[in-house]
Structures are given as structure tokens and as C-alpha cells.
Design a protein around this motif. Sequence first.
Motif, PDB file in Angstrom:
ATOM      1  N   HIS A  39      64.037  37.014  47.586  1.00 21.66           N
ATOM      2  CA  HIS A  39      64.168  36.534  46.311  1.00 21.66           C
ATOM      3  C   HIS A  39      63.108  35.849  46.094  1.00 21.66           C
ATOM      4  CE1 HIS A  39      66.042  35.752  42.480  1.00 21.66           C
ATOM      5  NE2 HIS A  39      66.960  36.649  42.747  1.00 21.66           N
ATOM      6  N   ARG A  40      63.137  34.608  46.721  1.00 20.13           N
ATOM      7  CA  ARG A  40      61.898  33.583  46.344  1.00 20.13           C
ATOM      8  C   ARG A  40      60.568  34.080  46.458  1.00 20.13           C
ATOM      9  NH1 ARG A  40      64.990  30.000  49.722  1.00 20.13           N
ATOM     10  NH2 ARG A  40      63.608  30.467  51.491  1.00 20.13           N
ATOM     11  N   ALA A  41      60.170  35.154  47.390  1.00 20.87           N
ATOM     12  CA  ALA A  41      58.749  35.483  47.574  1.00 20.87           C
ATOM     13  C   ALA A  41      58.442  36.598  46.473  1.00 20.87           C
ATOM     14  CB  ALA A  41      58.655  36.188  48.802  1.00 20.87           C
ATOM     15  N   HIS A  42      59.466  37.298  46.031  1.00 19.54           N
ATOM     16  CA  HIS A  42      59.383  38.192  44.950  1.00 19.54           C
ATOM     17  C   HIS A  42      58.947  37.511  43.619  1.00 19.54           C
ATOM     18  CE1 HIS A  42      60.522  42.276  42.977  1.00 19.54           C
ATOM     19  NE2 HIS A  42      60.204  41.850  41.777  1.00 19.54           N
ATOM     20  N   THR A  43      59.920  36.477  43.116  1.00 25.15           N
ATOM     21  CA  THR A  43      59.535  36.046  41.892  1.00 25.15           C
ATOM     22  C   THR A  43      58.340  35.243  41.828  1.00 25.15           C
ATOM     23  OG1 THR A  43      61.004  34.079  42.516  1.00 25.15           O
ATOM     24  CG2 THR A  43      62.261  35.826  41.250  1.00 25.15           C
ATOM     25  N   ALA A  44      57.840  34.729  42.956  1.00 28.71           N
ATOM     26  CA  ALA A  44      56.815  33.816  43.235  1.00 28.71           C
ATOM     27  C   ALA A  44      55.404  34.773  42.762  1.00 28.71           C
ATOM     28  CB  ALA A  44      56.830  32.930  44.399  1.00 28.71           C
ATOM     29  N   ALA A  45      55.593  36.132  43.399  1.00 29.02           N
ATOM     30  CA  ALA A  45      54.409  36.748  43.596  1.00 29.02           C
ATOM     31  C   ALA A  45      54.216  37.799  42.246  1.00 29.02           C
ATOM     32  CB  ALA A  45      54.601  37.632  44.878  1.00 29.02           C
ATOM     33  N   ILE A  46      55.224  38.348  41.785  1.00 29.13           N
ATOM     34  CA  ILE A  46      55.255  39.302  40.776  1.00 29.13           C
ATOM     35  C   ILE A  46      55.750  38.800  39.507  1.00 29.13           C
ATOM     36  CG2 ILE A  46      55.888  41.733  40.234  1.00 29.13           C
ATOM     37  CD1 ILE A  46      56.592  42.178  43.111  1.00 29.13           C
ATOM     38  N   THR A  47      54.622  38.800  38.585  1.00 30.35           N
ATOM     39  CA  THR A  47      54.759  38.204  37.123  1.00 30.35           C
ATOM     40  C   THR A  47      55.543  39.351  36.213  1.00 30.35           C
ATOM     41  OG1 THR A  47      52.452  37.288  37.318  1.00 30.35           O
ATOM     42  CG2 THR A  47      53.501  37.600  35.080  1.00 30.35           C
ATOM     43  N   PHE A  48      56.614  38.642  35.600  1.00 32.14           N
ATOM     44  CA  PHE A  48      57.189  39.214  34.424  1.00 32.14           C
ATOM     45  C   PHE A  48      56.249  39.470  33.323  1.00 32.14           C
ATOM     46  CE2 PHE A  48      59.376  39.368  30.519  1.00 32.14           C
ATOM     47  CZ  PHE A  48      60.772  40.165  30.820  1.00 32.14           C
ATOM     48  N   GLU A  68      53.821  52.075  42.579  1.00 36.44           N
ATOM     49  CA  GLU A  68      52.137  52.247  42.443  1.00 36.44           C
ATOM     50  C   GLU A  68      51.818  51.005  41.378  1.00 36.44           C
ATOM     51  OE1 GLU A  68      48.306  53.451  42.541  1.00 36.44           O
ATOM     52  OE2 GLU A  68      50.076  54.006  43.715  1.00 36.44           O
ATOM     53  N   LYS A  69      52.572  50.827  40.453  1.00 34.69           N
ATOM     54  CA  LYS A  69      52.222  49.586  39.595  1.00 34.69           C
ATOM     55  C   LYS A  69      52.363  48.270  40.054  1.00 34.69           C
ATOM     56  CE  LYS A  69      53.731  48.151  34.884  1.00 34.69           C
ATOM     57  NZ  LYS A  69      54.661  48.273  33.756  1.00 34.69           N
ATOM     58  N   LEU A  70      53.533  47.971  40.521  1.00 37.59           N
ATOM     59  CA  LEU A  70      53.835  46.594  40.758  1.00 37.59           C
ATOM     60  C   LEU A  70      53.258  46.030  42.301  1.00 37.59           C
ATOM     61  CD1 LEU A  70      55.620  47.072  38.247  1.00 37.59           C
ATOM     62  CD2 LEU A  70      57.128  45.288  39.399  1.00 37.59           C
ATOM     63  N   VAL A  71      53.263  46.855  43.122  1.00 40.24           N
ATOM     64  CA  VAL A  71      52.779  46.919  44.377  1.00 40.24           C
ATOM     65  C   VAL A  71      51.350  47.045  44.706  1.00 40.24           C
ATOM     66  CG1 VAL A  71      53.284  47.340  46.989  1.00 40.24           C
ATOM     67  CG2 VAL A  71      55.117  47.075  45.251  1.00 40.24           C
ATOM     68  N   HIS A  72      50.943  48.266  44.661  1.00 41.03           N
ATOM     69  CA  HIS A  72      49.639  48.703  44.949  1.00 41.03           C
ATOM     70  C   HIS A  72      48.519  48.197  43.738  1.00 41.03           C
ATOM     71  CE1 HIS A  72      51.172  50.773  48.409  1.00 41.03           C
ATOM     72  NE2 HIS A  72      51.817  51.588  47.541  1.00 41.03           N
ATOM     73  N   GLY A  73      49.270  48.390  42.450  1.00 37.64           N
ATOM     74  CA  GLY A  73      48.197  47.831  41.318  1.00 37.64           C
ATOM     75  C   GLY A  73      48.440  46.463  41.109  1.00 37.64           C
ATOM     76  N   ARG A  74      49.150  45.808  41.502  1.00 34.70           N
ATOM     77  CA  ARG A  74      49.320  44.328  41.738  1.00 34.70           C
ATOM     78  C   ARG A  74      49.498  44.002  40.157  1.00 34.70           C
ATOM     79  NH1 ARG A  74      48.507  42.180  46.401  1.00 34.70           N
ATOM     80  NH2 ARG A  74      48.608  40.124  45.686  1.00 34.70           N
ATOM     81  N   ARG A  75      50.033  44.794  39.351  1.00 32.55           N
ATOM     82  CA  ARG A  75      50.472  44.365  37.965  1.00 32.55           C
ATOM     83  C   ARG A  75      52.016  43.762  38.146  1.00 32.55           C
ATOM     84  NH1 ARG A  75      49.467  47.515  33.575  1.00 32.55           N
ATOM     85  NH2 ARG A  75      51.093  46.321  32.587  1.00 32.55           N
ATOM     86  N   GLY A  76      52.391  43.340  37.189  1.00 34.66           N
ATOM     87  CA  GLY A  76      53.933  42.643  36.676  1.00 34.66           C
ATOM     88  C   GLY A  76      54.663  43.865  36.169  1.00 34.66           C
ATOM     89  N   GLY A  77      56.021  43.402  35.882  1.00 32.83           N
ATOM     90  CA  GLY A  77      56.770  44.533  34.978  1.00 32.83           C
ATOM     91  C   GLY A  77      58.032  43.742  34.452  1.00 32.83           C
ATOM     92  N   LEU A 255      45.830  35.051  30.950  1.00 30.65           N
ATOM     93  CA  LEU A 255      46.563  35.922  31.815  1.00 30.65           C
ATOM     94  C   LEU A 255      46.253  35.552  33.265  1.00 30.65           C
ATOM     95  CD1 LEU A 255      46.740  39.173  29.757  1.00 30.65           C
ATOM     96  CD2 LEU A 255      48.309  37.582  30.003  1.00 30.65           C
ATOM     97  N   ASP A 256      44.879  35.534  33.671  1.00 31.64           N
ATOM     98  CA  ASP A 256      44.622  35.439  35.031  1.00 31.64           C
ATOM     99  C   ASP A 256      44.957  33.901  35.655  1.00 31.64           C
ATOM    100  OD1 ASP A 256      43.459  35.369  37.552  1.00 31.64           O
ATOM    101  OD2 ASP A 256      41.446  35.596  36.724  1.00 31.64           O
ATOM    102  N   ARG A 257      44.600  32.887  34.856  1.00 33.48           N
ATOM    103  CA  ARG A 257      44.932  31.648  35.325  1.00 33.48           C
ATOM    104  C   ARG A 257      46.096  31.107  35.321  1.00 33.48           C
ATOM    105  NH1 ARG A 257      41.880  28.786  31.845  1.00 33.48           N
ATOM    106  NH2 ARG A 257      43.836  28.464  30.560  1.00 33.48           N
ATOM    107  N   GLU A 258      46.887  31.307  34.427  1.00 33.33           N
ATOM    108  CA  GLU A 258      48.294  30.986  34.115  1.00 33.33           C
ATOM    109  C   GLU A 258      49.435  31.912  34.868  1.00 33.33           C
ATOM    110  OE1 GLU A 258      48.673  28.123  33.425  1.00 33.33           O
ATOM    111  OE2 GLU A 258      47.023  27.604  32.255  1.00 33.33           O
ATOM    112  N   PHE A 259      48.958  33.059  35.077  1.00 33.21           N
ATOM    113  CA  PHE A 259      50.195  34.119  35.351  1.00 33.21           C
ATOM    114  C   PHE A 259      49.603  35.040  36.713  1.00 33.21           C
ATOM    115  CE2 PHE A 259      50.885  33.233  30.770  1.00 33.21           C
ATOM    116  CZ  PHE A 259      52.287  33.015  31.013  1.00 33.21           C
ATOM    117  N   GLY A 260      48.729  34.815  36.895  1.00 29.20           N
ATOM    118  CA  GLY A 260      47.938  35.706  38.231  1.00 29.20           C
ATOM    119  C   GLY A 260      47.776  37.041  37.676  1.00 29.20           C
ATOM    120  N   LEU A 261      47.561  37.293  36.762  1.00 26.96           N
ATOM    121  CA  LEU A 261      47.605  38.667  36.137  1.00 26.96           C
ATOM    122  C   LEU A 261      46.323  39.289  35.733  1.00 26.96           C
ATOM    123  CD1 LEU A 261      49.625  41.482  35.545  1.00 26.96           C
ATOM    124  CD2 LEU A 261      49.994  40.401  33.454  1.00 26.96           C
TER     125      LEU A 261
END
Length: 279
Positions: A39-48, A68-77, A255-261
Motif C-alpha cells: 500500500h505504501r509503495a503503491h501510493t508513493a509511486a503511482i500518481t493520482f 499497460e497504462k499505469l505499470v508499463h506506461g508509467r502513467r497515473g490513474g 507535472l514532472d517536478r511535482e507529480f513525477g508524471l
Amino acid sequence: MWSGDELDLGAYLARIGLGEGSGAVGELRPDLPTLYAVHRAHTAAITFESLDVLLGRPVALDVPSIEEKLVHGRRGGYCYEQNSLLAAALERIGFEVTGRGARNRTRGDALLAVTHAVLVVTVDGEEWLCDAGFGHQGPCEPVSLARPGADVEQGKWTYRIREEADGVLALSMLRGETWRDLYAFSPQRYHPVDYVVLNHYSSGHPRSSFVGRVVVQRPGDDVRRALVGRELTTLHPDGSTERRLVEPDDLLTVLDREFGLRLPDRDAAELVGMYRAGD
């Protein structure tokens, strides 16, 4: 239930920083230490974020599409994607996972429809609220449902579950000296097909808070940030907030600096164009 057998668990764990050789977690078992770690790792890594809604892209909730989107594409959701992915991973590890539908309470006294998706995970007979999809105010760790009224400290942030009539449970967050409700949910179990219906409303109805504007949020240990529309809000544990407007030329940098997106070039260009057109 959550199609955990369709998930590439190794890729998911690598995405959230718990991959082989990370040393962040030992053998994965359906126990409390594993639940906390994932849970901790997921919320830290994947942006809302709900940028696909703004861009007019369909939001698919089948596990291969989310992966495909959140893992391989490194997007959020947003919540349906985030918690469907988390549920699939936890189910694959061996946890008992059920869904709930929650009613957002962050907008004062307005009675809002049930549109938020959360999870309840049972470990050794005790139920835990798990939610990787409530944005910057959401919990970064599981919250026990067995001790209503008890303060739950997660680093510098404090939560509490309050029991109401008819079995309704409300999650609150301490903001300075004030407790503020985030959402409430009933004991009724929700299934993935129910989230498909909620997703249909949230991704397309003109009254949805995600339609027609940028929504990107991220919880953090020290501060929590949210970009909603053009306003970037930074929330501190003492309840204080800082706000500033984000100009179109700065959007991708924020988006990049503050949200890692980072978006693909085509989506990034289209997003900036829509953002600029709102001037």
C-alpha cells in the motif's frame, strides 16, 4: 473477483519499487507487513490523475489495460484504476479483497452520489480499509476498521474512522486542529462491474468533477500536492495551505517536478493546447 491472475505481478512490484532485489520487502505473503508495504509503495509511486478524461480518452478498467497504462506506461490513474490495480495485486498475493462504494464528503454539506471506489482487505479476521485512489488527502497506509474512533497516525498525518448509523463508516483527516471528513461508505460490497458503472459517470457526465479540467494529485510524507484546474495547492500537516496558479508554459514542468508524471509527446501537446485554450 479482481482478475489477479491476469496481472504481471513482477512488473507491478518493479513499478512501485518492491521488485526483486529491492530489499524493501521480504517474501510476499497475505499478512499485515506485506499489506502495509504494498500500500505504501503503491501510493508513493503511482500518481493520482484523470488526464485521460480531459483528453477524451476512454478509461478502461480491465486489468491488462490498467497494467499497460499505469505499470508499463508509467502513467497515473484515478480511483477505479488505482484500486482495481491494487486489488488485483493483493488478490494475486493471496489477500481477501472486497470493494466498497464511498460518498465524497470534502465539499461541505453537499450530498454527493456514491462515486468513489475503495477496498476492504481482511487479514487474520480483521478488516482494513485500503485506498490508493483518493488523491493527495487519501491514506498512504491501510486503516483498521476494527477500532472506530481511534487516531491512526501515518507519519505526520492523522486519520480516524468514525462509525455512524446503519453501519456507515466515515474516514476523517486531521487538518490542523480540525477533523474533516473525506468520505463515508456502507457495508454493501461492490464488485468490479459496479466500478464500470461508476467509471462511466465519472469519465463522461458533465457534472463529474473530472470532466473538463486538469486533476492531478499526490500524497506525500511531508507535504501533499494537488493541481485542480489551474491552481496548485500544497497542503502541510499543520493544516496550512499554499496556492499558486500554473501557467500553460509551466504545466509540463509542474507535472514532472511535482507529480513525477510525464506524458507521451502527443498527449502532452494536446493537453497543453487544451490548457492554454482555457485562458
